[in-house]
Motif scaffolding. Structure first.
Motif, PDB file in Angstrom:
ATOM      1  N   ASN A   9     -67.687  31.288   3.716  1.00 24.03           N
ATOM      2  CA  ASN A   9     -67.569  32.067   4.953  1.00 24.03           C
ATOM      3  C   ASN A   9     -67.068  33.491   4.717  1.00 24.03           C
ATOM      4  N   THR A  10     -66.665  33.789   3.498  1.00 20.18           N
ATOM      5  CA  THR A  10     -66.083  35.106   3.208  1.00 20.18           C
ATOM      6  C   THR A  10     -67.169  36.166   3.060  1.00 20.18           C
ATOM      7  N   SER A  11     -67.044  37.244   3.836  1.00 12.82           N
ATOM      8  CA  SER A  11     -68.000  38.355   3.740  1.00 12.82           C
ATOM      9  C   SER A  11     -67.338  39.646   3.277  1.00 12.82           C
ATOM     10  N   THR A  12     -65.998  39.704   3.406  1.00 12.95           N
ATOM     11  CA  THR A  12     -65.290  40.971   3.243  1.00 12.95           C
ATOM     12  C   THR A  12     -64.049  40.788   2.387  1.00 12.95           C
ATOM     13  N   LEU A  13     -63.858  41.689   1.428  1.00 17.32           N
ATOM     14  CA  LEU A  13     -62.700  41.663   0.542  1.00 17.32           C
ATOM     15  C   LEU A  13     -61.885  42.928   0.769  1.00 17.32           C
ATOM     16  N   LEU A  14     -60.600  42.743   1.067  1.00 17.57           N
ATOM     17  CA  LEU A  14     -59.709  43.842   1.410  1.00 17.57           C
ATOM     18  C   LEU A  14     -58.698  44.015   0.282  1.00 17.57           C
ATOM     19  N   CYS A 107     -68.016  42.616  -7.248  1.00 17.89           N
ATOM     20  CA  CYS A 107     -67.898  42.115  -5.882  1.00 17.89           C
ATOM     21  C   CYS A 107     -68.943  42.761  -4.979  1.00 17.89           C
ATOM     22  N   HIS A 108     -69.174  44.050  -5.169  1.00 18.15           N
ATOM     23  CA  HIS A 108     -70.200  44.753  -4.398  1.00 18.15           C
ATOM     24  C   HIS A 108     -71.578  44.191  -4.706  1.00 18.15           C
ATOM     25  N   GLU A 109     -71.862  43.947  -5.966  1.00 19.87           N
ATOM     26  CA  GLU A 109     -73.153  43.403  -6.369  1.00 19.87           C
ATOM     27  C   GLU A 109     -73.386  42.001  -5.808  1.00 19.87           C
ATOM     28  N   LYS A 110     -72.303  41.267  -5.579  1.00 20.40           N
ATOM     29  CA  LYS A 110     -72.406  39.927  -4.995  1.00 20.40           C
ATOM     30  C   LYS A 110     -72.603  39.976  -3.479  1.00 20.40           C
ATOM     31  N   GLY A 111     -72.592  41.174  -2.901  1.00 20.35           N
ATOM     32  CA  GLY A 111     -72.885  41.326  -1.490  1.00 20.35           C
ATOM     33  C   GLY A 111     -71.697  41.397  -0.561  1.00 20.35           C
ATOM     34  N   TYR A 112     -70.483  41.463  -1.118  1.00 12.60           N
ATOM     35  CA  TYR A 112     -69.297  41.547  -0.276  1.00 12.60           C
ATOM     36  C   TYR A 112     -69.093  42.970   0.224  1.00 12.60           C
ATOM     37  N   THR A 113     -68.619  43.099   1.453  1.00 10.57           N
ATOM     38  CA  THR A 113     -68.155  44.375   1.970  1.00 10.57           C
ATOM     39  C   THR A 113     -66.740  44.588   1.446  1.00 10.57           C
ATOM     40  N   LEU A 114     -66.474  45.785   0.929  1.00 12.65           N
ATOM     41  CA  LEU A 114     -65.181  46.058   0.298  1.00 12.65           C
ATOM     42  C   LEU A 114     -64.440  47.163   1.036  1.00 12.65           C
ATOM     43  N   ALA A 115     -63.123  46.976   1.143  1.00 14.42           N
ATOM     44  CA  ALA A 115     -62.264  47.996   1.735  1.00 14.42           C
ATOM     45  C   ALA A 115     -60.986  48.099   0.914  1.00 14.42           C
ATOM     46  N   ILE A 116     -60.325  49.235   1.034  1.00 14.91           N
ATOM     47  CA  ILE A 116     -59.003  49.419   0.436  1.00 14.91           C
ATOM     48  C   ILE A 116     -58.004  49.578   1.569  1.00 14.91           C
ATOM     49  N   VAL A 117     -56.954  48.764   1.530  1.00 12.67           N
ATOM     50  CA  VAL A 117     -55.913  48.768   2.560  1.00 12.67           C
ATOM     51  C   VAL A 117     -54.587  48.968   1.850  1.00 12.67           C
ATOM     52  N   THR A 118     -53.990  50.139   2.035  1.00 10.72           N
ATOM     53  CA  THR A 118     -52.839  50.507   1.219  1.00 10.72           C
ATOM     54  C   THR A 118     -51.680  51.038   2.043  1.00 10.72           C
ATOM     55  N   ILE A 138     -67.013  51.278  -1.662  1.00 13.34           N
ATOM     56  CA  ILE A 138     -65.955  51.027  -0.678  1.00 13.34           C
ATOM     57  C   ILE A 138     -66.416  51.465   0.716  1.00 13.34           C
ATOM     58  N   SER A 139     -66.400  50.517   1.652  1.00  9.25           N
ATOM     59  CA  SER A 139     -66.900  50.799   3.000  1.00  9.25           C
ATOM     60  C   SER A 139     -65.883  51.500   3.881  1.00  9.25           C
ATOM     61  N   GLN A 158     -55.180  44.876  10.242  1.00 11.60           N
ATOM     62  CA  GLN A 158     -55.850  44.747  11.534  1.00 11.60           C
ATOM     63  C   GLN A 158     -56.779  45.927  11.791  1.00 11.60           C
ATOM     64  N   LEU A 159     -56.331  47.138  11.425  1.00 14.07           N
ATOM     65  CA  LEU A 159     -57.164  48.318  11.604  1.00 14.07           C
ATOM     66  C   LEU A 159     -58.396  48.254  10.710  1.00 14.07           C
ATOM     67  N   ALA A 160     -58.232  47.813   9.476  1.00  9.66           N
ATOM     68  CA  ALA A 160     -59.372  47.694   8.565  1.00  9.66           C
ATOM     69  C   ALA A 160     -60.419  46.738   9.130  1.00  9.66           C
ATOM     70  N   MET A 161     -59.973  45.604   9.645  1.00 14.95           N
ATOM     71  CA  MET A 161     -60.919  44.641  10.219  1.00 14.95           C
ATOM     72  C   MET A 161     -61.600  45.200  11.454  1.00 14.95           C
ATOM     73  N   GLU A 162     -60.839  45.943  12.263  1.00 16.67           N
ATOM     74  CA  GLU A 162     -61.417  46.574  13.448  1.00 16.67           C
ATOM     75  C   GLU A 162     -62.484  47.590  13.057  1.00 16.67           C
ATOM     76  N   LYS A 163     -62.203  48.410  12.055  1.00 13.64           N
ATOM     77  CA  LYS A 163     -63.166  49.421  11.611  1.00 13.64           C
ATOM     78  C   LYS A 163     -64.429  48.783  11.053  1.00 13.64           C
ATOM     79  N   LEU A 164     -64.275  47.631  10.393  1.00 12.87           N
ATOM     80  CA  LEU A 164     -65.420  46.953   9.782  1.00 12.87           C
ATOM     81  C   LEU A 164     -66.121  45.994  10.744  1.00 12.87           C
TER      82      LEU A 164
END
Length: 223
Positions: A9-14, A107-118, A138-139, A158-164
């Protein structure tokens, strides 16, 4: 059955930044030592690891002033730290953690959406993305300037998930510190923890799963 954070079920890696993707904590410790020296304060590495690693600069300044009863204002300490980091980043980006670039690309090649949350600065992330050619993978980026309450508050995640436009159930956070883990869990995220030498003594019991390195996690859960 071996427990995993990344599922079908995972689509996005933060990804956290400091200590997770970049090897910056040793530099941050050195810069804080330089700042505190004129006040006669000797900051031990153990105290830095326990109290400051993974914590935004603003809170670092508050904690240092309270702990050592420093005469300078918290704002003065905070501003000097930002100035020193900016001077460092003008010369070079922070070094990457082992296997960080390979992990992002795989991770990108495997189709995951990637973000950096810092909890760190946007400047630091920008230098990493440009300096190591990672921007295309990085999206979105959420940094300390983007939120009112940084980690361990859940606002940044929460903001990262909202943006994505994704739900927590579709995301996994990758962190290295107790404070980052607390932020992810408060945002209802599963969280992979990859502790560093600076965060090995943190309470990481809330993690979904823990690994010794990015490579170990990548090979176990993504590839």
């Amino acid at each position: 059955m071996v427990k995993k954070a990344v599922t079908a079920n995972t689509s996005t890696l933060l990804f956290d930044h400091d200590g997770t993707l970049i090897n910056s904590e040793a530099v941050h410790y050195k810069l804080w030592c330089e700042i505190l020296l004129p006040y006669g304060v000797s900051l031990s590495e153990s105290l830095y690891c326990d109290m400051m690693a993974g914590v935004p600069v603003k809170q670092n300044a508050i904690d240092l002033k309270n702990h050592f009863d420093i005469s300078a204002s918290t704002l003065a300490l905070e501003n000097e730290k930002h100035e020193k980091v900016e001077a460092f980043l003008k010369e070079q980006p922070f070094p990457l953690m082992p296997y960080a670039a390979e992990t992002i690309k795989a991770c990108h090649e495997k189709g995951y959406t990637l973000a950096i949350v810092t909890g760190g600065s946007k400047l630091s992330v920008e230098k990493t993305l440009d300096g190591y050619g990672l921007r295309e993978y990085i999206s979105t980026v959420v940094a300390v300037e983007d939120v009112t309450r940084s980690k361990p508050d859940p606002e940044s995640y929460q903001l990262a998930m909202e943006k994505l436009g994704v739900a927590a159930s579709a995301c996994v956070a990758i962190e290295d510190t107790m404070h980052g883990l607390q932020s992810a869990v408060a945002a209802k995220l599963d969280c992979v923890v990859i502790p560093t030498a600076q965060t090995a003594n943190h309470d990481l019991g809330l993690a979904t799963v823990s690994y010794g390195s990015l490579q170990h996690w990548l090979e176990a859960e993504v590839l």
